[in-house]
Design a protein around this motif. Sequence first.
Motif, PDB file in Angstrom:
ATOM      1  N   SER A  24      42.077  28.404  44.545  1.00  0.00           N
ATOM      2  CA  SER A  24      42.765  27.726  43.544  1.00  0.00           C
ATOM      3  C   SER A  24      43.558  26.920  44.380  1.00  0.00           C
ATOM      4  CB  SER A  24      43.569  28.494  42.551  1.00  0.00           C
ATOM      5  OG  SER A  24      42.710  29.245  41.970  1.00  0.00           O
ATOM      6  N   VAL A  30      44.752  27.140  36.829  1.00  0.00           N
ATOM      7  CA  VAL A  30      44.148  28.703  36.999  1.00  0.00           C
ATOM      8  C   VAL A  30      44.507  28.957  38.276  1.00  0.00           C
ATOM      9  CG1 VAL A  30      42.208  29.841  36.660  1.00  0.00           C
ATOM     10  CG2 VAL A  30      42.490  27.665  35.212  1.00  0.00           C
ATOM     11  N   LEU A  33      42.072  32.242  41.489  1.00  0.00           N
ATOM     12  CA  LEU A  33      40.610  32.190  41.783  1.00  0.00           C
ATOM     13  C   LEU A  33      40.344  32.039  43.144  1.00  0.00           C
ATOM     14  CD1 LEU A  33      39.481  29.459  39.254  1.00  0.00           C
ATOM     15  CD2 LEU A  33      39.393  31.792  39.132  1.00  0.00           C
ATOM     16  N   TYR A  35      36.989  33.039  45.767  1.00  0.00           N
ATOM     17  CA  TYR A  35      35.565  33.401  46.205  1.00  0.00           C
ATOM     18  C   TYR A  35      35.174  32.974  47.442  1.00  0.00           C
ATOM     19  CZ  TYR A  35      35.523  32.377  40.814  1.00  0.00           C
ATOM     20  OH  TYR A  35      35.793  32.615  39.654  1.00  0.00           O
ATOM     21  N   SER A  59      40.288  41.025  38.622  1.00  0.00           N
ATOM     22  CA  SER A  59      41.400  40.635  37.781  1.00  0.00           C
ATOM     23  C   SER A  59      42.416  41.283  37.811  1.00  0.00           C
ATOM     24  CB  SER A  59      40.765  40.482  36.289  1.00  0.00           C
ATOM     25  OG  SER A  59      39.996  41.676  35.794  1.00  0.00           O
ATOM     26  N   PHE A  79      30.798  39.895  43.219  1.00  0.00           N
ATOM     27  CA  PHE A  79      30.532  39.526  42.360  1.00  0.00           C
ATOM     28  C   PHE A  79      28.950  39.156  42.001  1.00  0.00           C
ATOM     29  CE2 PHE A  79      34.688  36.958  41.570  1.00  0.00           C
ATOM     30  CZ  PHE A  79      35.116  38.126  41.178  1.00  0.00           C
ATOM     31  N   GLU A 173      37.498  27.377  31.342  1.00  0.00           N
ATOM     32  CA  GLU A 173      38.282  28.503  32.182  1.00  0.00           C
ATOM     33  C   GLU A 173      37.697  29.772  32.039  1.00  0.00           C
ATOM     34  OE1 GLU A 173      41.892  28.711  29.600  1.00  0.00           O
ATOM     35  OE2 GLU A 173      42.731  27.012  30.257  1.00  0.00           O
ATOM     36  N   ASP A 174      36.402  30.104  31.890  1.00  0.00           N
ATOM     37  CA  ASP A 174      35.647  31.250  31.505  1.00  0.00           C
ATOM     38  C   ASP A 174      35.256  31.541  32.900  1.00  0.00           C
ATOM     39  OD1 ASP A 174      33.885  33.010  29.840  1.00  0.00           O
ATOM     40  OD2 ASP A 174      32.381  32.230  31.196  1.00  0.00           O
ATOM     41  N   ARG A 175      35.421  32.821  33.330  1.00  0.00           N
ATOM     42  CA  ARG A 175      35.143  33.233  34.866  1.00  0.00           C
ATOM     43  C   ARG A 175      33.628  33.467  35.051  1.00  0.00           C
ATOM     44  NH1 ARG A 175      40.187  34.969  37.213  1.00  0.00           N
ATOM     45  NH2 ARG A 175      41.537  33.835  36.113  1.00  0.00           N
ATOM     46  N   MET A 178      32.414  30.117  35.770  1.00  0.00           N
ATOM     47  CA  MET A 178      32.625  29.703  37.007  1.00  0.00           C
ATOM     48  C   MET A 178      31.788  30.190  37.972  1.00  0.00           C
ATOM     49  SD  MET A 178      34.702  27.793  39.089  1.00  0.00           S
ATOM     50  CE  MET A 178      36.018  27.271  38.215  1.00  0.00           C
ATOM     51  N   LEU A 179      31.500  31.612  38.111  1.00  0.00           N
ATOM     52  CA  LEU A 179      30.607  31.923  38.935  1.00  0.00           C
ATOM     53  C   LEU A 179      29.157  31.357  38.815  1.00  0.00           C
ATOM     54  CD1 LEU A 179      30.082  34.063  40.948  1.00  0.00           C
ATOM     55  CD2 LEU A 179      29.452  35.856  39.243  1.00  0.00           C
TER      56      LEU A 179
END
Length: 202
Positions: A24, A30, A33, A35, A59, A79, A173-175, A178-179
């Motif tokens: 982020s 947000v 984040l 990754y 989370s 993930f 905003e949904d995780r 995003m993945l």
Amino acid sequence: MSQPVSGSLLFQDGTSERDFIAVSAQNSSVPDLHYEFRTSSSQYGNGTQVNTTVTGRASTSMHHSSSSGSSITTAMVLFAEIGWVSNKMGTVKVYITRPPLELATASLCLPGGKIGSRCFLMNWNGVEAKSQFTWTRDNSAYTLTGPNSDVLARYERCQEPTPHHAVMHFYFEDRLTMLMVLLSLTLNRWLDGPNSPFITSR
């Protein structure tokens, strides 16, 4: 773009299209984040097994205490994984769903409706039927559109020297979304990159 930016991801350590860290931005709405995409290879029969692991921040946070005070760290968890055999597309395994999801890698970069575009399908906003999401490339930039052609994200390489090599602004905003977006973007960048073994739309 008239809608407010939900957040921004900064792409760092871009040794290849399949190896990078995305975090982020400091001013992102947000903020948590993180990754990491890491690719390794090993011999598999007469070919080479290539595996891209995708880890990220969980989370929930863990508190640690010491003589110098307490601190909060967040665990890195697996993930997803992208499997390749001799640089040919294999399968993607997503572990943040229950049950885990396994799908063909090619399903995340299907031919789009025009040159320079590829798409994938997934459930969106509780709608039972799967919705189409399309990445469209413009030189080194990619724009993601969703149902009703709404712009959901835009990835751009940085033109000026910075600690990060690219930024992606996103409008959701949904995780899980995003993945899937990052998995699909990674495949698109790999297919369009200089090391791609595939014939791509130019």
